[in-house]
Write an enzyme that holds these catalytic residues in place. Sequence first.
Site, PDB file in Angstrom:
ATOM      1  N   GLY A 107      32.070  81.518  40.980  1.00 40.11           N
ATOM      2  CA  GLY A 107      32.616  82.766  41.481  1.00 40.11           C
ATOM      3  C   GLY A 107      31.613  83.890  41.430  1.00 40.11           C
ATOM      4  O   GLY A 107      30.494  83.770  41.923  1.00 40.11           O
ATOM      5  N   GLY A 162      28.341  84.406  51.045  1.00 39.19           N
ATOM      6  CA  GLY A 162      28.035  85.678  50.402  1.00 39.19           C
ATOM      7  C   GLY A 162      28.141  86.850  51.360  1.00 39.19           C
ATOM      8  O   GLY A 162      28.598  87.939  50.993  1.00 39.19           O
ATOM      9  N   ASP A 163      27.727  86.639  52.597  1.00 35.30           N
ATOM     10  CA  ASP A 163      27.818  87.682  53.611  1.00 35.30           C
ATOM     11  C   ASP A 163      29.276  87.952  53.982  1.00 35.30           C
ATOM     12  O   ASP A 163      29.679  89.103  54.182  1.00 35.30           O
ATOM     13  CB  ASP A 163      27.036  87.272  54.858  1.00 35.30           C
ATOM     14  N   GLY A 185      27.862  81.110  42.711  1.00 31.14           N
ATOM     15  CA  GLY A 185      28.171  79.835  43.343  1.00 31.14           C
ATOM     16  C   GLY A 185      29.594  79.405  43.049  1.00 31.14           C
ATOM     17  O   GLY A 185      30.541  80.168  43.187  1.00 31.14           O
TER      18      GLY A 185
END
Length: 342
Positions: free
Chosen positions: A250, A276-277, A247
């Site tokens: 990092g 994240g993707d 988150g």
Amino acid sequence: MDTHRRDDDTTPRTRDRHHGGHRIRIVGPNPAMDRIEYLDRLEPHTVNRSLETRILPGGKSLIVARAVSRLGGRPVLYGFLGGVVGRYISEQCATLGIEDRHTVISGETRINPVLVERSTGHSTVINETGPTIRPQEAERLLRALADDCAEGDHVVLTGSLPPGLGPDYYGELVTAVRSRGARALVDTSGPALVAAVRHDPWLVKCNVEEFTTAFGVPAATADPADLVPALRDLLGGGLKTVVVTLGAQGLLAVTADRALTVLPPAVRTVNATGSGDTFLAAFALACARGAGLEEALRQGTAAAAANAAVLEPDLGPSPDLTALLAGVRVRHPRPLAPEVTP
């Protein structure tokens, strides 16, 4: 026009000469259409009125492929598409410069509502389960991927598994990818993540909750270093790197001899959905272009921050990450003792 792969589709696939000829292939077994509703604030248990509605091809694989395309790569996308929603996603692939290698199924591709609060940047995502995949449909996708892959390709396997696919389906895909000399990068959760690790992908990426839940690790403390021993336990065979996103803290990347903490640049978070993707897209593309681990992590972190700073999970045309890259910080702890043979 239906551009999906058919059983009789035997058209030779030419190798991409962009960036050394290696392709970024993305497999998302459970794609979706995202219906994004923008609200001032979400009020549970009452009537909410949308300020604006936008529709995007979604699911983790579409976000990864879109980001690769935005960053100048030429992604090839695999998964299962069916019905009206499936045709819409196929049409959008052509618009976005994504090569569509989805397998046509008899079921209907899912629609995921995404509720975004403009006042806070928080989002609420409702993920539908997805259509049931038949055994012959699963086999067609597996065969298509194995036929297309070549040495040097980077293959991102991402997202949930729809009904009809057992948790070891990702493991079968990893085995197919490795047999062609390509690198498999896995981003999933639960039993599918555990099963995939047993087949030795090149890299595993998940968030900290997914990692601790899947592998029975005690909940992480505020210090990411506490996770390093458990992450190292996963390494071995073909698995070279484990990345856990944290988150706002990092991410933590662990190899056989290093543990790197990467801190993101400061941005005002508008909607973190898909960050994240987007990280994985930029990371895989950097690796395909010959970057080392640290530089690929930096590229991925900058792209994730750019995604979080906008309303939709999309970097937009011709994104410039230069300023964000300057704000990425990498911490270099002492090298780890060599307990695992690379």
